[in-house]
Enzyme design. Sequence first.
Site, short mmCIF file in Angstrom:
data_model
loop_
_atom_site.label_atom_id
_atom_site.label_comp_id
_atom_site.label_asym_id
_atom_site.label_seq_id
_atom_site.Cartn_x
_atom_site.Cartn_y
_atom_site.Cartn_z
CG ASP A 263 -2.56 -1.62 6.74
OD1 ASP A 263 -1.98 -0.56 7.08
OD2 ASP A 263 -3.05 -1.77 5.60
NE ARG B 222 -2.28 -4.85 -0.49
CZ ARG B 222 -2.38 -3.75 0.27
NH1 ARG B 222 -2.15 -2.55 -0.26
NH2 ARG B 222 -2.75 -3.84 1.53
#
Length: 535
Positions: free
Chosen positions: A445, A165
């Site tokens: 996150d 990603r």
Amino acid sequence: MRPIEPTTLSIRAPRIEGDEIILTPEARLFLAELGHAFSPKVSELLERRRRIQERLDSGVLFDFLPETKAIRDGEWTVADVPHSLRDRRVEITGPVDRKMIINALNSGANVFMADFEDSSAPTWANLITGQVALYEAVRGSLRHEDASSGKHYSLNEQVASLMVRPRGLHLPERHIELNGRPLPAALVDFGLFFFHNARVQVERGVGPWFYLPKLESHLEARLWNDVFLFAQQALGMPPGTVKATVLIETLPAAFEMDEILYELRQHSAGLNCGRWDYIFSFIKKLRRDPACVLPDRDQITMKQHFLRSYTQLLVKTCHRRKAHAMGGMAAFIPIKSDPEQNRLALDKVRADKQREVEDGHDGTWVAHPGLIQVAREIFDAHMPGPNQIERQRDDVSVSAPDLLRVPEGSRTEVGLRHNIRVGVQYIEAWLRGLGCVPLYNLMEDAATAEISRSQVWQWLRHRAVLDDGQVLTPERFRQVLDEEMHALRVMLGAAYVDGHRFSEARELFERLSTSEAFEEFLTLPAYDLLLNLTE
């Protein structure tokens, strides 16, 4: 510092061990070509986002696009994925440090998503060492020696499939400039990995495969499709070699799922429900509407109508187009110190994964290896084949009001304090170069930190009434912030000061929460601090 290259690409960063493997003249030239071809379009699309937000702020409502109705109504499907990407029932995600990559690839998951985005803080060292580690992982040579324990880590013979990603389109990479301007970080992350590893992966039949974050429209998907075509041609690969899964983690993207799949249909590996960023996007996009003030984060569960609608629409859309519909993240961390709390947490994970597989998802995400077996057992029991793409969800009907229904619940001081604790501690760790942080038995996150600070901003902006009947004012917020910072100082002792960044984190969290203008992403001002503190 490196001199400016003849290609007009300059690397404005100190040397990092192993960078000669990644920043070769050929790789720099490839980045320059990507930048020349696509940086202007990235800027144009970001400006388009700004104009759309202005319309939303003026009261315009989201709806499905009338100009793309023919695509939504049309009968078409995406291209087939390779056999090695058909079964994705359990995917694990994490940052790109060597130990994490080895443990994730060895974890028994079907897929490991190596993340340069929300679970990685974008220091130059993290970027380069992450690219070096993935270079070695693709070739099966990745090793790690833990200096503290002396333990040796290496890859098993059988490992999870690798997906990568890159960072979102909104983020710059200020260490790499083209004609004096930072390259889009997305092009850097994708370009370096693709250039060095795509041929090796193709030879082994396991890639190159990507996850695409934070897209807000099919036009942004079209940009990525053009990037893939450009990159494949540059390396002499046929179109469709790349496969990419798009995270549907913004509110506008939920209205363009068909269109996003259509733009990427030659390169599509489906869509994923990025639930935490989706909640953040809901707050952000509807931030000026006092009727859209959300309750406490822990009350915004997958049972809420707007989330239920979006996930079921995603399954229906993907399966109609013969694409994977991937479920969301289980962020729980096993609680070894408290068996009863651990049991309760695992029960929640099981219920969540049961919902996903029964809704028709073809796989799911976990943040910790300890959850892989739990998720696998549930998907194995209900999904005997590699996926359930053949299962159509013609029973699902989702309208624009369904996607926009504001979740029900209360706003509490407990929720306010939790937002402050999570937001400040995450930002503090991020400023030390850590993007994936265990807090209160969850793996946090950047997405959950975004929820924390944007929710406080929204409550302050609209003078939300908390459960005690009192309005949340800036004065009350600062008092609670002072109390929570004091509690952290007491809990951490000397560690609060030694090597930590709580002063900077507190200042940034307070500024983002109380400013008149809403900052689109906390990682943008945090990046300025990160560069000043780490380099």
